[in-house]
Design a protein around this motif. Structure first.
Motif, PDB file in Angstrom:
ATOM      1  N   GLN A 459       0.805  -1.218   0.000  1.00 20.73           N
ATOM      2  CA  GLN A 459       0.000   0.000   0.000  1.00 20.73           C
ATOM      3  C   GLN A 459       0.844   1.276   0.000  1.00 20.73           C
ATOM      4  N   ASP A 460       2.079   1.210   0.487  1.00 21.17           N
ATOM      5  CA  ASP A 460       2.904   2.413   0.601  1.00 21.17           C
ATOM      6  C   ASP A 460       3.693   2.723  -0.665  1.00 21.17           C
ATOM      7  N   MET A 461       3.579   1.904  -1.686  1.00 21.26           N
ATOM      8  CA  MET A 461       4.360   2.130  -2.900  1.00 21.26           C
ATOM      9  C   MET A 461       3.720   3.193  -3.780  1.00 21.26           C
ATOM     10  N   ALA A 462       4.559   3.931  -4.516  1.00 22.68           N
ATOM     11  CA  ALA A 462       4.103   5.059  -5.330  1.00 22.68           C
ATOM     12  C   ALA A 462       3.915   4.627  -6.783  1.00 22.68           C
ATOM     13  N   PRO A 463       3.079   5.364  -7.533  1.00 25.85           N
ATOM     14  CA  PRO A 463       2.926   5.059  -8.965  1.00 25.85           C
ATOM     15  C   PRO A 463       4.276   5.072  -9.672  1.00 25.85           C
ATOM     16  N   GLY A 464       4.491   4.060 -10.493  1.00 22.33           N
ATOM     17  CA  GLY A 464       5.752   3.935 -11.210  1.00 22.33           C
ATOM     18  C   GLY A 464       6.739   3.003 -10.539  1.00 22.33           C
ATOM     19  N   ASP A 465       6.514   2.683  -9.263  1.00 22.90           N
ATOM     20  CA  ASP A 465       7.406   1.754  -8.565  1.00 22.90           C
ATOM     21  C   ASP A 465       7.250   0.352  -9.153  1.00 22.90           C
ATOM     22  N   THR A 466       8.373  -0.357  -9.264  1.00 18.76           N
ATOM     23  CA  THR A 466       8.390  -1.694  -9.853  1.00 18.76           C
ATOM     24  C   THR A 466       8.696  -2.726  -8.781  1.00 18.76           C
ATOM     25  N   GLY A 467       7.979  -3.842  -8.837  1.00 17.04           N
ATOM     26  CA  GLY A 467       8.194  -4.913  -7.877  1.00 17.04           C
ATOM     27  C   GLY A 467       8.134  -6.270  -8.540  1.00 17.04           C
ATOM     28  N   LEU A 468       8.389  -7.299  -7.741  1.00 19.51           N
ATOM     29  CA  LEU A 468       8.438  -8.666  -8.247  1.00 19.51           C
ATOM     30  C   LEU A 468       7.662  -9.601  -7.327  1.00 19.51           C
ATOM     31  N   ILE A 469       6.734 -10.358  -7.908  1.00 18.50           N
ATOM     32  CA  ILE A 469       6.079 -11.473  -7.223  1.00 18.50           C
ATOM     33  C   ILE A 469       6.736 -12.742  -7.739  1.00 18.50           C
ATOM     34  N   CYS A 470       7.276 -13.550  -6.826  1.00 13.16           N
ATOM     35  CA  CYS A 470       8.019 -14.737  -7.252  1.00 13.16           C
ATOM     36  C   CYS A 470       7.702 -15.903  -6.327  1.00 13.16           C
ATOM     37  N   SER A 471       7.474 -17.059  -6.922  1.00 14.00           N
ATOM     38  CA  SER A 471       7.249 -18.265  -6.122  1.00 14.00           C
ATOM     39  C   SER A 471       8.101 -19.397  -6.668  1.00 14.00           C
ATOM     40  N   PHE A 472       8.372 -20.365  -5.810  1.00 10.53           N
ATOM     41  CA  PHE A 472       9.205 -21.510  -6.210  1.00 10.53           C
ATOM     42  C   PHE A 472       8.943 -22.648  -5.243  1.00 10.53           C
ATOM     43  N   GLY A 473       9.137 -23.868  -5.724  1.00  3.07           N
ATOM     44  CA  GLY A 473       8.886 -25.008  -4.851  1.00  3.07           C
ATOM     45  C   GLY A 473       8.987 -26.323  -5.581  1.00  3.07           C
ATOM     46  N   ALA A 474       8.147 -27.265  -5.153  1.00  2.00           N
ATOM     47  CA  ALA A 474       8.229 -28.635  -5.649  1.00  2.00           C
ATOM     48  C   ALA A 474       8.050 -28.683  -7.153  1.00  2.00           C
ATOM     49  N   GLY A 475       8.689 -29.642  -7.707  1.00  2.00           N
ATOM     50  CA  GLY A 475       8.653 -29.833  -9.160  1.00  2.00           C
ATOM     51  C   GLY A 475      10.004 -30.215  -9.748  1.00  2.00           C
ATOM     52  N   TYR A 476      11.034 -29.388  -9.640  1.00  2.00           N
ATOM     53  CA  TYR A 476      10.991 -28.019  -9.144  1.00  2.00           C
ATOM     54  C   TYR A 476      10.166 -27.130 -10.080  1.00  2.00           C
ATOM     55  N   SER A 477       9.640 -26.048  -9.506  1.00  5.21           N
ATOM     56  CA  SER A 477       8.883 -25.094 -10.295  1.00  5.21           C
ATOM     57  C   SER A 477       9.184 -23.693  -9.781  1.00  5.21           C
ATOM     58  N   ALA A 478       9.073 -22.714 -10.676  1.00  3.77           N
ATOM     59  CA  ALA A 478       9.301 -21.318 -10.296  1.00  3.77           C
ATOM     60  C   ALA A 478       8.557 -20.411 -11.263  1.00  3.77           C
ATOM     61  N   GLY A 479       8.087 -19.291 -10.745  1.00  2.00           N
ATOM     62  CA  GLY A 479       7.398 -18.309 -11.574  1.00  2.00           C
ATOM     63  C   GLY A 479       7.749 -16.908 -11.141  1.00  2.00           C
ATOM     64  N   THR A 480       7.935 -16.013 -12.099  1.00  2.00           N
ATOM     65  CA  THR A 480       8.225 -14.609 -11.814  1.00  2.00           C
ATOM     66  C   THR A 480       7.176 -13.734 -12.482  1.00  2.00           C
ATOM     67  N   VAL A 481       6.702 -12.732 -11.746  1.00  2.00           N
ATOM     68  CA  VAL A 481       5.713 -11.772 -12.259  1.00  2.00           C
ATOM     69  C   VAL A 481       6.205 -10.375 -11.883  1.00  2.00           C
ATOM     70  N   PHE A 482       6.655  -9.619 -12.860  1.00  2.00           N
ATOM     71  CA  PHE A 482       7.087  -8.244 -12.621  1.00  2.00           C
ATOM     72  C   PHE A 482       5.884  -7.318 -12.780  1.00  2.00           C
ATOM     73  N   VAL A 483       5.721  -6.406 -11.829  1.00  2.00           N
ATOM     74  CA  VAL A 483       4.557  -5.505 -11.817  1.00  2.00           C
ATOM     75  C   VAL A 483       5.029  -4.073 -11.592  1.00  2.00           C
ATOM     76  N   ARG A 484       4.179  -3.143 -12.024  1.00  2.00           N
ATOM     77  CA  ARG A 484       4.461  -1.711 -11.816  1.00  2.00           C
ATOM     78  C   ARG A 484       3.202  -1.033 -11.315  1.00  2.00           C
ATOM     79  N   LYS A 485       3.347  -0.221 -10.291  1.00  2.00           N
ATOM     80  CA  LYS A 485       2.228   0.477  -9.670  1.00  2.00           C
ATOM     81  C   LYS A 485       1.622   1.466 -10.649  1.00  2.00           C
ATOM     82  N   ARG A 486       0.296   1.401 -10.790  1.00  2.13           N
ATOM     83  CA  ARG A 486      -0.427   2.317 -11.668  1.00  2.13           C
ATOM     84  C   ARG A 486      -0.804   3.596 -10.921  1.00  2.13           C
ATOM     85  N   GLY A 487      -1.005   4.656 -11.691  1.00  2.00           N
ATOM     86  CA  GLY A 487      -1.397   5.918 -11.094  1.00  2.00           C
ATOM     87  C   GLY A 487      -2.881   5.980 -10.771  1.00  2.00           C
TER      88      GLY A 487
END
Length: 487
Positions: A459-487
């Motif tokens: 909630q404290d991030m500003a518009p334009g800030d970029t972040g990463l949602i990432c998960s990993f685990g059994a499989g092995y498996s991994a996923g990355t989702v890059f996101v940017r805060k909208r105005g």
């Protein structure tokens, strides 16, 4: 027989105002062939439609000039834009020769078609009202271990059975960083005679426990979204365990929420949520639906062996929900999905052999391998470098400097793994604000972990800030989702 009179054929001069069809066929033929092949015939048809003369824009061996490419329109950024990035915009040739060209309308440039991209519009979280501290869990395990050692004293003395060593608060926190976990049933887990949650079966006509958790998280997300469920076209249930093979849990959730469209379950263990976001983003990019609801109900306490000292502290119960919608209809706020990437590598180092085939081999029912089993040190050694490299490579492919990420919402499995990945990605020691840790309170909640972190710490991030949602685990498996805060 006398020969008849020899006919003299008068050669007709070619009409320069008409295209020479024979010459076109000869030039469009593939090398070494007398007749045009499929490609040549296709080129010939295209040239006829354009009304081009026999000498207009022809290359050797009948190759037609390649259309010029125009770059795709500028969007929020280069990434969710993974789908838009592959769209090529073609421009017709600026000049057309031949008499028919004059009768055709002047060539026009086709305007680039806008492609919508995925936006994470809202999230929801269901947390059980019961929590277990490390002190409570260690005490229950030690009581069980003491009883086990007493009951098997003779076998232990003969070396036939291994003696169980006690657990402790210090051991748990050092190994994982976990301090507590939420569960659906605390009493059953802490009972040394049971060491498992007590979750009674429900009638088929009643809403199942996992569907109830998912619906609670989904309703919170829908309320934050502020739009009717009629705009949702698909429901995905992405979790590490399902209560049954069929009917799909997602369809039960769909019915409970009154959503039309379609629904299906997917299981990629701890990476299920990022795989679900990727699937939802692809549905949005293809135009199949305008909004997708993804839920991640996790009752991890039901597949955790609380009698195993090395893993009895790892998991907790929770449910999360994410609404992904098209940028065409998204309101202010939310997060643009810049890009998604998935990876799998087979490994037996994290495994659960519970399944319908157990009925065909009853001698294995109830054995430890029918619950969560892992080789923790091997997992750390294999997964940490794989995920770190995956994040860095994906960021650079999207034109993002990994060191500029404002926040990382990583899978909440082990604090040591997350700290190592954070240092590798950022190139320095990350701050608590940059590398979010919620596993101290929630423990490992499988697919829901990274979504809990995202839900609670963005909630404290500003518009334009970029972040990463990432998960990993059994499989092995991994996923990355890059996101940017909208105005």
């Amino acid at each position: 027989m006398p020969a008849g009179p020899r006919l003299r054929v008068r050669r007709q001069e070619p009409d320069p105002s008409r295209p020479d069809r024979r010459r076109q066929r000869r030039l469009l033929a593939l090398p070494g062939r007398g007749r045009p092949g499929p490609r040549g015939r296709r080129r010939l048809r295209l040239r006829r439609r354009r009304g081009q003369g026999r000498d207009s824009g022809r290359l050797p061996h009948g190759r037609a000039p390649s259309p010029r490419r125009r770059p795709p329109p500028a969007g929020p950024s280069r990434g969710g834009l993974d789908a838009a990035r592959s769209q090529a915009y073609l421009v017709r040739p600026e000049t057309e020769r031949g008499p028919q060209a004059a009768r055709r309308r002047a060539p026009s440039v086709r305007a680039p078609r806008h492609m919508s991209h995925a936006v994470i519009a809202a999230t929801g979280l269901f947390t059980p009202d019961q929590s277990i501290s490390n002190a409570e869990l260690a005490a229950a395990y030690n009581a069980y271990a003491e009883r086990f050692n007493a009951d098997h004293a003779a076998e232990i003395a003969e070396g036939e059975v291994a003696e169980l060593t006690p657990s402790s608060v210090e051991f748990i926190e050092k190994a994982s960083g976990i301090k507590s976990r939420f569960v659906l049933d605390k009493a059953g887990v802490l009972d040394p005679a049971r060491m498992a949650p007590n979750i009674p079966e429900r009638a088929d006509e009643d809403l199942s426990i996992m569907a109830e958790m998912a619906v609670a998280a989904a309703r919170q997300a829908i309320a934050a979204w502020g739009k009717p469920v009629s705009e949702i076209g698909a429901v995905l249930c992405a979790a590490s365990n399902m209560p049954r093979p069929y009917p799909a849990l997602s369809i039960e959730v769909q019915q409970a929420l009154g959503i039309d469209g379609f629904a299906f379950d997917m299981n990629v263990a701890c990476s299920s949520a990022t795989f679900g976001i990727k699937t939802a983003a692809d549905f949005i990019a293809s135009g199949s639906v305008k909004a997708v609801l993804m839920v991640n109900p996790e009752v991890c306490s039901a597949h955790l062996n609380f009698k195993d000292r090395d893993s009895h502290f790892i998991f907790g119960d929770v449910a999360t929900a994410v609404i992904v919608e098209s940028s065409d209809q998204a309101g202010p706020g939310g997060w643009d999905v810049l890009g998604t990437r998935l990876k799998t590598v087979f490994s037996n180092n994290i495994r659960n052999n519970f399944g319908f085939l157990n009925n065909a081999a009853p001698e294995g029912i109830g054995q430890p391998d029918k619950m969560f089993v892992q080789q923790g040190r091997k997992v750390f050694k294999d997964v940490v470098p794989m995920v770190s490299d995956m994040i860095v490579d994906h960021a650079r492919d999207l034109g993002i400097d990994p060191a500029t990420l404002k926040r990382m919402w990583l899978h909440q499995a082990n604090i040591n793994m997350n700290q190592f990945i954070g240092r590798k990605v950022l190139g320095r020691e990350p701050t608590p604000e940059e590398n979010v840790i919620i596993l101290d309170e929630y423990a490992n909640t499988s697919s829901a972990g990274s979504i809990i972190a995202f839900h609670l710490r963005q909630q404290d991030m500003a518009p334009g800030d970029t972040g990463l949602i990432c998960s990993f685990g059994a499989g092995y498996s991994a996923g990355t989702v890059f996101v940017r805060k909208r105005g």
